[in-house]
Scaffold this active site. Structure first.
Site, PDB file in Angstrom:
ATOM      1  N   ASP A  49      62.748  37.046  -7.603  1.00  0.00           N
ATOM      2  CA  ASP A  49      61.739  36.670  -8.597  1.00  0.00           C
ATOM      3  C   ASP A  49      62.089  37.243  -9.958  1.00  0.00           C
ATOM      4  OD1 ASP A  49      58.728  36.834  -6.536  1.00  0.00           O
ATOM      5  OD2 ASP A  49      60.495  35.547  -6.516  1.00  0.00           O
ATOM      6  N   ALA A  50      62.623  38.476  -9.953  1.00  0.00           N
ATOM      7  CA  ALA A  50      62.926  39.140 -11.217  1.00  0.00           C
ATOM      8  C   ALA A  50      64.008  38.370 -11.981  1.00  0.00           C
ATOM      9  CB  ALA A  50      63.374  40.577 -10.964  1.00  0.00           C
ATOM     10  N   ASP A  53      62.429  35.218 -13.352  1.00  0.00           N
ATOM     11  CA  ASP A  53      61.571  35.492 -14.511  1.00  0.00           C
ATOM     12  C   ASP A  53      62.391  35.809 -15.757  1.00  0.00           C
ATOM     13  OD1 ASP A  53      59.231  35.011 -13.196  1.00  0.00           O
ATOM     14  OD2 ASP A  53      58.906  37.102 -12.614  1.00  0.00           O
ATOM     15  N   SER A  98      49.928  30.317 -13.666  1.00  0.00           N
ATOM     16  CA  SER A  98      50.619  31.440 -13.034  1.00  0.00           C
ATOM     17  C   SER A  98      50.445  32.660 -13.923  1.00  0.00           C
ATOM     18  CB  SER A  98      52.085  31.102 -12.826  1.00  0.00           C
ATOM     19  OG  SER A  98      52.657  30.855 -14.076  1.00  0.00           O
ATOM     20  N   LEU A  99      51.122  33.720 -13.583  1.00  0.00           N
ATOM     21  CA  LEU A  99      50.931  34.960 -14.326  1.00  0.00           C
ATOM     22  C   LEU A  99      52.229  35.369 -14.990  1.00  0.00           C
ATOM     23  CD1 LEU A  99      49.037  36.960 -11.582  1.00  0.00           C
ATOM     24  CD2 LEU A  99      48.089  36.256 -13.768  1.00  0.00           C
ATOM     25  N   GLU A 129      44.413  44.758  -9.020  1.00  0.00           N
ATOM     26  CA  GLU A 129      44.377  44.364  -7.610  1.00  0.00           C
ATOM     27  C   GLU A 129      45.785  44.059  -7.116  1.00  0.00           C
ATOM     28  OE1 GLU A 129      42.682  40.044  -7.664  1.00  0.00           O
ATOM     29  OE2 GLU A 129      41.644  41.177  -9.224  1.00  0.00           O
ATOM     30  N   LYS A 131      49.081  42.308  -5.955  1.00  0.00           N
ATOM     31  CA  LYS A 131      49.644  40.976  -6.097  1.00  0.00           C
ATOM     32  C   LYS A 131      50.229  40.630  -4.737  1.00  0.00           C
ATOM     33  CE  LYS A 131      52.481  38.009  -8.954  1.00  0.00           C
ATOM     34  NZ  LYS A 131      53.077  37.256  -7.857  1.00  0.00           N
ATOM     35  N   ASP A 133      51.991  38.791  -1.747  1.00  0.00           N
ATOM     36  CA  ASP A 133      53.212  38.003  -1.778  1.00  0.00           C
ATOM     37  C   ASP A 133      53.155  36.942  -0.681  1.00  0.00           C
ATOM     38  OD1 ASP A 133      55.611  37.195  -2.673  1.00  0.00           O
ATOM     39  OD2 ASP A 133      56.765  38.851  -1.835  1.00  0.00           O
ATOM     40  N   ARG A 152      49.540  25.153  -4.919  1.00  0.00           N
ATOM     41  CA  ARG A 152      49.518  25.081  -6.371  1.00  0.00           C
ATOM     42  C   ARG A 152      50.292  23.872  -6.903  1.00  0.00           C
ATOM     43  NH1 ARG A 152      51.454  30.040  -9.930  1.00  0.00           N
ATOM     44  NH2 ARG A 152      53.458  29.310  -9.207  1.00  0.00           N
ATOM     45  N   GLU A 191      45.438  33.901  -1.740  1.00  0.00           N
ATOM     46  CA  GLU A 191      46.816  33.937  -1.272  1.00  0.00           C
ATOM     47  C   GLU A 191      46.807  33.904   0.250  1.00  0.00           C
ATOM     48  OE1 GLU A 191      48.903  34.059  -3.798  1.00  0.00           O
ATOM     49  OE2 GLU A 191      50.835  34.776  -3.046  1.00  0.00           O
ATOM     50  N   TYR A 243      41.118  35.771  -4.423  1.00  0.00           N
ATOM     51  CA  TYR A 243      41.181  36.645  -5.588  1.00  0.00           C
ATOM     52  C   TYR A 243      40.629  36.012  -6.866  1.00  0.00           C
ATOM     53  CZ  TYR A 243      45.526  34.021  -6.177  1.00  0.00           C
ATOM     54  OH  TYR A 243      46.439  33.022  -6.283  1.00  0.00           O
ATOM     55  N   LYS A 308      43.707  42.306 -14.667  1.00  0.00           N
ATOM     56  CA  LYS A 308      42.938  41.231 -15.302  1.00  0.00           C
ATOM     57  C   LYS A 308      41.836  41.832 -16.171  1.00  0.00           C
ATOM     58  CE  LYS A 308      43.460  38.463 -11.105  1.00  0.00           C
ATOM     59  NZ  LYS A 308      42.817  37.978  -9.889  1.00  0.00           N
ATOM     60  N   LYS A 332      54.968  44.033 -11.869  1.00  0.00           N
ATOM     61  CA  LYS A 332      55.726  43.989 -10.608  1.00  0.00           C
ATOM     62  C   LYS A 332      56.252  45.372 -10.237  1.00  0.00           C
ATOM     63  CE  LYS A 332      56.153  39.456  -9.730  1.00  0.00           C
ATOM     64  NZ  LYS A 332      57.458  38.915  -9.527  1.00  0.00           N
ATOM     65  N   CYS A 426      82.358  38.562  25.254  1.00  0.00           N
ATOM     66  CA  CYS A 426      81.333  39.583  25.007  1.00  0.00           C
ATOM     67  C   CYS A 426      82.034  40.921  24.767  1.00  0.00           C
ATOM     68  CB  CYS A 426      80.398  39.677  26.212  1.00  0.00           C
ATOM     69  SG  CYS A 426      79.282  41.087  26.146  1.00  0.00           S
ATOM     70  N   CYS A 429      81.065  43.337  28.014  1.00  0.00           N
ATOM     71  CA  CYS A 429      81.504  43.123  29.395  1.00  0.00           C
ATOM     72  C   CYS A 429      82.701  42.176  29.493  1.00  0.00           C
ATOM     73  CB  CYS A 429      80.350  42.616  30.262  1.00  0.00           C
ATOM     74  SG  CYS A 429      79.958  40.879  29.972  1.00  0.00           S
ATOM     75  N   CYS A 444      76.059  35.793  25.919  1.00  0.00           N
ATOM     76  CA  CYS A 444      77.051  36.330  26.852  1.00  0.00           C
ATOM     77  C   CYS A 444      76.686  35.758  28.215  1.00  0.00           C
ATOM     78  CB  CYS A 444      76.936  37.852  26.872  1.00  0.00           C
ATOM     79  SG  CYS A 444      77.552  38.603  28.384  1.00  0.00           S
ATOM     80  N   CYS A 450      76.003  42.451  32.899  1.00  0.00           N
ATOM     81  CA  CYS A 450      76.581  42.953  31.638  1.00  0.00           C
ATOM     82  C   CYS A 450      75.886  44.262  31.259  1.00  0.00           C
ATOM     83  CB  CYS A 450      76.408  41.922  30.515  1.00  0.00           C
ATOM     84  SG  CYS A 450      76.869  42.537  28.880  1.00  0.00           S
TER      85      CYS A 450
END
Ligand code: IVH
Length: 687
Positions: A49-50, A53, A98-99, A129, A131, A133, A152, A191, A243, A308, A332, A426, A429, A444, A450
């Site tokens: 996400d970073a 953004d 969005s934020l 509050e 966030k 995910d 959304r 969410e 929320y 907020k 974040k 494997c 064995c 296996c 085994c």
């Protein structure tokens, strides 16, 4: 993957002409659109996400400096990605925005500065509050009834997920009105998420069933809610926190905190423990630090704190900038991703012989924890992501979720990297490894002999749901195997007291107790024995199906694939796995040896006694006589079904003290509700 750079490196300071800006903006737009598509449509992002953004911020900065480079389809001009057209779309009553994200305290202080200046006050009251995910959703209630639920989407229209949303138990189909009457229309947002523990269990089951695992709880929640078939959603462990009450024509609340306080009165779940009212920005920053410290201990994933402005009238004053409101900011947490290199890839052999590739990493710290291994899930995943030994990779660690490799970074290659293939034999064995056609499953074939499987198989065999041998947990199992006393499961029944007394932590009584438990396990229910064998793809439910429909062990061992598939609920892969298991000579020998030791099986699920056949029950609240697990087994034994959510298919809801939402759901579906006494009366009447 299209031919775009996934992360165009752009130095904004070096851009000094309109042409250069246009060129850079085009590159950013193309990359952002691609990541939007991966995130929203495929549920399979390849950047954090970073990073996303940062790119979006760069584009916004460029467009502000050179307004002519802005295009109508720029990702800055809308909120999200395209909805999937298969689900049908609905229009949001008010745009779902969005934020703006902040990654540093100074950005949050700048936000506060703007709020104070524009509102002309010394200090602003905020709420802070978590966030969450997960997946943003919007629910519309009309006259108290849930009439629409949507994702959304692009912010104006979202996907219609009404049927799916109704399968989440925490979502009331009708608002509660004891304390507060229902408005004509209520639009709420929240969410939807999956808890970390439930996500891990769910992913484990998927991998065992040969399905692709989800990368993280967010993708799992999104994937579960965007199903075309609501019965699939119903099986997924989903939750929701609300929320926001969407801005409406007339404002019923003065503050955001008032709105959040009203939601639970209507039966809408709010994360009350972690929503704080803050007097000024310092309070909010303190709450951020507090929640970041608690992050790993929370049962669900959060990736920051949403701050907020509490006063709703101030929201109008502050207004909206491009896609984000100016009255809120998402601060974040430090990213949970890091880059490192893959030193080697090894395989693990699981209890049922499943082979899982694991990357051994150059140790790297992510969010205060040293990570040196990451799951690669299966060969298909390795091929898809083109992951090679020696690669530089992006690794993500989310809470208690097993770290995983997000992607390889091909630009960092120097040619010494080597492609990887799961070995043919494997490593434990030496037996042959079989790989499924889609390369998602490798096993296996060493079966019950085994050594890598023995410890897991023995622990599973003795587990409570299996043969229920008390005192034989993982440590004891390892001790017996390491001492050479057990080479295959049937050796359990040849153990003697003197063998045990030579081992550490065994005295006369404890040795005798264990031997008694082992001997007692020979008198067993057929379904538990089947479960205890650890047949790949056969869990407790599958074992009960086999017992119900085939009756005894010999019939089950002799059944062919068509016969098994005819049972229903057993698919082609499950049927194949059962036949392969019982065809394996090593497995037949172990079963013969346990029988020779005196195994006596009874079948509580015989088809003849099925007084509850055709009836579906949902249990809620506490019962006096049975635990939830016991009563569900009882119902299945009597031919009925026990499910977890109330639907049109439900015949009875059985409610004990402490029953919650399901009682209301029953009313909404016109399903009769029985108390424990009435349920017993029904059993007597039918039994
Ligand atoms: S308020 C005007 N509060 O964050 C925006 N959003 O970019 C109103 N999210 O996917 C959103 N926790 O679903 C708000 N406590 C919270 C949230 C939250 C998670 C998500 C939201 C959306 C994203 C906003």
């Amino acid at each position: 993957m299209p031919d775009v750079e996934t992360q165009p490196a752009i130095d904004l300071d070096a851009i000094d002409t309109e042409d250069a800006a246009a060129e850079a903006a085009a590159r950013l737009r193309e990359a952002l659109q691609y990541h939007n598509y991966r995130y929203y449509v495929l549920d399979d992002p390849v950047v954090s996400d970073a990073e996303y953004d940062r790119m979006l911020d760069q584009l916004q900065t460029l467009e502000e400096a050179y307004p002519d480079v802005r295009t109508p389809d720029s990702p800055t001009q809308r909120v999200g990605g395209a909805p999937r057209d298969e689900l049908g779309t609905v229009r949001h009553p008010a745009p779902m925005r969005s934020l703006k994200s902040a990654y540093a305290e100074e950005d949050v202080r700048a936000f506060d500065e703007t709020c104070r200046t524009e509102l002309d006050v010394e200090r602003v009251e905020y709420t802070a509050e978590p966030k969450f995910d997960g997946l943003a959703v919007e629910l519309v209630y009309e006259d108290g009834q849930l009439v629409q639920a949507a994702t959304r989407g692009d912010g104006r229209t979202g996907e219609d997920i009404t049927a799916n949303m109704k399968t989440i138990e925490e979502v009331p189909l009708r608002l509660r009105t004891e304390k507060r009457s229902a408005p004509e229309r209520l639009v709420v947002r929240g969410e939807a998420y999956m808890r970390k523990d439930e996500f891990n269990a769910f992913n484990r089951e998927r991998v065992e069933a040969g399905e692709d695992p989800f990368a993280n709880p967010r993708n799992a929640a999104a994937g579960s809610l965007r199903q075309l078939d609501p019965s699939v959603t119903a099986e997924r462990p989903l939750h929701i926190y609300f929320y926001e009450v969407a801005p409406g024509e007339d404002r019923d609340f003065d503050t955001h905190a008032d709105a959040l306080a009203a939601l639970p009165e209507w039966g809408l779940r709010v994360c009350e423990t972690h929503v704080h009212r803050c007097d000024g920005i310092d309070d909010a920053l303190a709450h951020h630090a507090d929640l970041e410290a608690q992050r790993d201990d929370l049962p669900y994933e959060i990736d920051g704190v949403v701050i907020k402005v509490n006063d709703l009238a101030a929201h109008d004053t502050l207004g909206v900038r491009q896609r984000d409101p100016r009255w809120a900011i998402a601060y974040k947490f430090a990213p949970r991703q890091a880059t490192t290199t893959i030193d080697d890839i090894i395989v693990q052999v699981g209890r049922t012989g499943r082979i899982t590739p694991v990357a051994k990493l150059e140790p790297v710290e992510i969010g205060g924890v040293e990570v040196s291994r990451a799951s690669l899930h299966n060969q298909n995943e390795i091929d898809q992501k083109d992951i090679r030994i020696g690669d530089t990779v992006l690794v993500e660690r989310a809470g208690d979720v097993i770290p995983y490799v997000v992607k390889a970074i091909p630009d960092a290659r120097d040619g010494s990297e080597a492609a990887y293939h799961i070995p043919d034999a494997c490593p434990v064995c030496g037996a042959e490894v079989v790989l499924s056609d889609d390369k998602k499953q490798a096993f296996c074939t060493g079966g019950m002999t085994c050594p890598a499987q023995l410890r897991g198989r023995l622990t599973h065999y003795a587990s409570r749901e299996g043969m229920n041998i008390e005192g034989l947990g993982e440590k004891r199992a390892a001790q017996l195997i390491d001492a050479g006393l057990i080479e295959c499961i049937s050796d359990l029944y040849a153990l003697e007291k003197d063998d045990l007394l030579e081992l550490e932590r065994f005295a006369d009584t404890s040795a005798q107790n264990l031997l008694d438990e082992i001997a007692a396990s020979l008198e067993q229910d057929l379904d538990r024995f089947l479960y205890a064998l650890g047949i790949p793809l056969v869990g407790a439910h599958g074992a009960r199906l086999l017992a119900t429909h085939l009756g005894d062990l010999d019939a089950i061992m002799a059944a062919r694939e068509e016969e098994l598939q005819a049972i229903g609920d057993i698919g082609p892969e499950g049927a194949h796995s059962i036949v392969a298991f019982f065809d394996e000579p090593a497995n037949r020998e172990v079963i013969a040896a346990i029988r020779a030791a005196g195994l006596t099986l009874t079948n509580p699920y015989r088809e003849s006694e099925q007084p509850l056949e055709g009836l579906t029950f949902v249990f809620t609240g506490q019962l006096e006589e049975w635990t939830r697990d016991e009563v569900q087994r009882l119902v299945e034994r009597l031919g009925g079904r026990a499910t977890s959510s109330v639907s049109g298919e439900t015949d009875y809801v059985v409610a004990g003290p402490g029953a919650g939402q399901k009682r209301d759901d029953a009313a909404a579906h016109d399903v009769p509700v029985l108390d424990e006494a009435a349920f017993k009366a029904l059993l007597d009447e039918r039994g």
